[in-house]
Write an enzyme that holds these catalytic residues in place. Sequence first.
Site, PDB file in Angstrom:
ATOM      1  N   ARG A 119      10.958   5.737  11.720  1.00 22.50           N
ATOM      2  CA  ARG A 119      11.896   6.334  10.775  1.00 22.50           C
ATOM      3  C   ARG A 119      11.225   6.601   9.418  1.00 22.50           C
ATOM      4  O   ARG A 119      11.798   6.386   8.367  1.00 22.50           O
ATOM      5  CB  ARG A 119      13.131   5.445  10.636  1.00 22.50           C
ATOM      6  CG  ARG A 119      13.780   5.205  11.997  1.00 22.50           C
ATOM      7  CD  ARG A 119      15.082   4.495  11.895  1.00 22.50           C
ATOM      8  NE  ARG A 119      14.963   3.092  11.542  1.00 22.50           N
ATOM      9  CZ  ARG A 119      15.983   2.263  11.419  1.00 22.50           C
ATOM     10  NH1 ARG A 119      17.201   2.737  11.590  1.00 22.50           N
ATOM     11  NH2 ARG A 119      15.817   0.989  11.130  1.00 22.50           N
ATOM     12  N   GLY A 172       0.815  -1.217   0.000  1.00 21.10           N
ATOM     13  CA  GLY A 172       0.000   0.000   0.000  1.00 21.10           C
ATOM     14  C   GLY A 172       0.842   1.257   0.000  1.00 21.10           C
ATOM     15  O   GLY A 172       2.070   1.208   0.122  1.00 21.10           O
ATOM     16  N   ASP A 173       0.134   2.361  -0.154  1.00 22.51           N
ATOM     17  CA  ASP A 173       0.764   3.674  -0.193  1.00 22.51           C
ATOM     18  C   ASP A 173       0.148   4.485   0.945  1.00 22.51           C
ATOM     19  O   ASP A 173      -1.048   4.779   0.927  1.00 22.51           O
ATOM     20  CB  ASP A 173       0.466   4.313  -1.550  1.00 22.51           C
ATOM     21  CG  ASP A 173       1.046   5.700  -1.668  1.00 22.51           C
ATOM     22  OD1 ASP A 173       1.384   6.305  -0.617  1.00 22.51           O
ATOM     23  OD2 ASP A 173       1.165   6.204  -2.797  1.00 22.51           O
ATOM     24  N   PHE A 174       0.981   4.834   1.938  1.00 23.83           N
ATOM     25  CA  PHE A 174       0.395   5.472   3.133  1.00 23.83           C
ATOM     26  C   PHE A 174      -0.131   6.879   2.861  1.00 23.83           C
ATOM     27  O   PHE A 174      -0.799   7.460   3.691  1.00 23.83           O
ATOM     28  CB  PHE A 174       1.372   5.469   4.312  1.00 23.83           C
ATOM     29  CG  PHE A 174       2.745   6.048   4.030  1.00 23.83           C
ATOM     30  CD1 PHE A 174       2.904   7.299   3.482  1.00 23.83           C
ATOM     31  CD2 PHE A 174       3.886   5.322   4.347  1.00 23.83           C
ATOM     32  CE1 PHE A 174       4.160   7.829   3.240  1.00 23.83           C
ATOM     33  CE2 PHE A 174       5.150   5.841   4.115  1.00 23.83           C
ATOM     34  CZ  PHE A 174       5.288   7.102   3.543  1.00 23.83           C
ATOM     35  N   HIS A 212      10.648  11.340   9.180  1.00 18.65           N
ATOM     36  CA  HIS A 212      11.817  12.174   8.847  1.00 18.65           C
ATOM     37  C   HIS A 212      12.110  12.171   7.338  1.00 18.65           C
ATOM     38  O   HIS A 212      12.941  12.925   6.873  1.00 18.65           O
ATOM     39  CB  HIS A 212      13.049  11.753   9.666  1.00 18.65           C
ATOM     40  CG  HIS A 212      13.698  10.479   9.222  1.00 18.65           C
ATOM     41  ND1 HIS A 212      14.994  10.159   9.542  1.00 18.65           N
ATOM     42  CD2 HIS A 212      13.229   9.432   8.474  1.00 18.65           C
ATOM     43  CE1 HIS A 212      15.303   8.985   9.022  1.00 18.65           C
ATOM     44  NE2 HIS A 212      14.253   8.524   8.383  1.00 18.65           N
TER      45      HIS A 212
HETATM   46  C1  LIG Z   1      13.553   4.825   6.248  1.00 25.63           C
HETATM   47  S1  LIG Z   1      12.650   3.408   5.876  1.00 25.63           S
HETATM   48  C2  LIG Z   1      12.028   2.887   7.471  1.00 25.63           C
HETATM   49  C3  LIG Z   1      11.718   1.437   7.522  1.00 25.63           C
HETATM   50  C4  LIG Z   1      11.317   0.899   8.914  1.00 25.63           C
HETATM   51  N1  LIG Z   1      10.116   1.532   9.397  1.00 25.63           N
HETATM   52  C5  LIG Z   1      12.458   1.029   9.882  1.00 25.63           C
HETATM   53  O1  LIG Z   1      12.403   1.858  10.806  1.00 25.63           O
HETATM   54  O2  LIG Z   1      13.442   0.284   9.723  1.00 25.63           O
HETATM   55  C6  LIG Z   1      11.242   4.166   5.140  1.00 25.63           C
HETATM   56  C7  LIG Z   1      10.318   3.143   4.486  1.00 25.63           C
HETATM   57  O3  LIG Z   1       9.221   3.848   3.912  1.00 25.63           O
HETATM   58  C8  LIG Z   1       8.751   3.067   2.824  1.00 25.63           C
HETATM   59  N2  LIG Z   1       7.880   3.929   1.995  1.00 25.63           N
HETATM   60  C9  LIG Z   1       8.257   5.014   1.296  1.00 25.63           C
HETATM   61  N3  LIG Z   1       7.193   5.566   0.686  1.00 25.63           N
HETATM   62  C10 LIG Z   1       6.115   4.810   1.024  1.00 25.63           C
HETATM   63  C11 LIG Z   1       4.725   4.892   0.709  1.00 25.63           C
HETATM   64  N4  LIG Z   1       4.249   5.901  -0.054  1.00 25.63           N
HETATM   65  N5  LIG Z   1       3.906   3.960   1.238  1.00 25.63           N
HETATM   66  C12 LIG Z   1       4.388   2.956   2.007  1.00 25.63           C
HETATM   67  N6  LIG Z   1       5.700   2.835   2.343  1.00 25.63           N
HETATM   68  C13 LIG Z   1       6.554   3.752   1.850  1.00 25.63           C
HETATM   69  C14 LIG Z   1      10.034   2.643   2.165  1.00 25.63           C
HETATM   70  O4  LIG Z   1       9.854   1.522   1.348  1.00 25.63           O
HETATM   71  C15 LIG Z   1      10.934   2.377   3.351  1.00 25.63           C
HETATM   72  O5  LIG Z   1      10.985   1.021   3.690  1.00 25.63           O
END
Ligand SMILES: C[S@@+](CC[C@H](N)C(=O)[O-])C[C@H]1O[C@@H](n2cnc3c(N)ncnc32)[C@H](O)[C@@H]1O
Length: 571
Positions: free
Chosen positions: A466, A449-451, A469
């Site tokens: 994370r 999904g796309d948040f 940020h």
């Molecule tokens: C910096 S990582 C953090 C991953 C995990 N929560 C952690 O703390 O290890 C950010 C995550 O956001 C996901 N992400 C980016 N855009 C997104 C979106 N629109 N919808 C869902 N996930 C997304 C990326 O795939 C990535 O795994």
Amino acid sequence: MTVTHDWAAGLDQADQTAFDEALAFTRRADIGGVLACLLPGLDEQRRTSVASHCALAHTAVLVFPASCGELVARLRETGLTVAEPVPSVVVRDRLAARHRVPAGDLDVSIVRVRLPLGEHSGRVVELFVLPVPPGSPLARIAERERIERNESHLALEVGTQDAVVLAGLCTLADQGGLTPDGGGHNAMEDCTVLYFRSTGTGTVHPEHQRRLELRVPGQHPAVLAAHLAQTMDEPVKRLQKLMTGAWTTQAIAVAAELGLPDRLPARAGELAEQLGVDPDALARLLRYLAATGLVAPQGDGYTLTATGEPLRRAAEHSLHPVALLYGGLFYQSFGALAHAVRTGREGFAEVFGQGLFGYLAEHPDQAALFDAAMAASTPMFEPVPELADLGDARVVVDIAGGNGELLSRFLNHDPRLRGVLVEQAHVLERARTHLADAGCADRCELVAGDFTRGMPADGDVYLLSRVLHDWDDEQCLAILRNCAASVRPGGRLLIVERLLPVDGRAAMAVAWDLHMLCTMGSRERTAEHYERLLVAAGFDLVSVHDLPLDGGLLQAVRRPAGPVGPRPAAA
Ligand SMILES: C[S@@+](CC[C@H](N)C(=O)[O-])C[C@H]1O[C@@H](n2cnc3c(N)ncnc32)[C@H](O)[C@@H]1O
């Protein structure tokens, strides 16, 4: 072996350990061993020459009991000879400068503890004492200093007053890996004191050997002036070192790429043969890595230091992928920092023509490296499930949960919990394997999904680790509002992020803030900044906890009713 004494019970565990180590070291230290640790850059002959002019005077550590008087009383009860505390101006001023507090707020004393008769009688452990009563704002200074131990030092009494020999000793200290760090004439004791700092070259220093004090009876203005002049060169050297930081990033990345850490300890020549690289060039790379403190000379080869150890591929939470990422993809995007600073927009897109997550979706190797690099800092998650107030929660929804590491910790913490992991489809594949390895795949639903568009509804606890940020305030607010619309009333939102300090501390978030600007056009934030966003989205911040690796855990509760708040003012 470190001996623990009950009488030091007035000290915090870390301080007591430092004191015990200093005592144990002072008891057994011979000058040859001391100099081998302090001056790893000197050969045997030069060290012997230094040893012939010096004797161990004292070992010193800085400690933070609730009360200096109480500590002295306890030490005396054990039969140790403990002198009356005297004020320490030098350490007080250094602490004030380092922590940006008025010197007048710091009541630092020196307490001299003499070893009992028969145990190298005459040798002394100097305790620098800064009282930190419960609830004192000085606790943050104690916390930092306990980690960095900047004031731990060894003092050597110099037996000669010959100016040429004294100048020679200073030169040898420099060659051995110590940097001049001020000094002066102590009128009370009529002795000239020359301070040196370890540059960390080529060895791992025990805590009390970070600084060296050379004590020379009498006044030696010429030697002192030359020493202070060298100290004044220090800012230029420090700046040069900072400006060559990119060389260090690349040297570490190349070492990781070659798999060097996995092959140490080894001789340089053998390594070159095994790796099929130029022997002279490899020897120079190893010498540079020794200068940064990642490897240390051992016999006619090199071994990894404690700092270099996490670069091994097999190390727990290995930093190997981080070295490759910082020396690769992120190194290139940092090349566009000037663009980021001029425009406030990400450098990454300027270099790669698209944003980070779009790029990763199209480059599976780099995406796997990114996930592995994120996994390296998961010790940050260690205390999170314990700190989280889960109440009667049953469903935990991890938004953009990466490989599912944090979610798996919740599920393994409480077997009644079920998990939902929301991620981009290409990340979910790796998460599936990770959750299976963690033994909780059967209690976890994976949702591609796309948040920014929506989230699974009716979870009891939502996690954003994370994630925020990576986005600007407006995008964060949209994500948080989606969470607010999805979580059940009274449900919780947990945020894991590195928090920017408000007191000017050198926290890791400060560097990562610049990294986020350059990589994502986003930012790190203070707890207060997150609170403004949370309130605007309909949450109340209920607690903030520190996590390992400079992380922070914010817990928020969905406000029961009423409209979602207004947009927050820009930070
Ligand atoms: C910096 S990582 C953090 C991953 C995990 N929560 C952690 O703390 O290890 C950010 C995550 O956001 C996901 N992400 C980016 N855009 C997104 C979106 N629109 N919808 C869902 N996930 C997304 C990326 O795939 C990535 O795994």
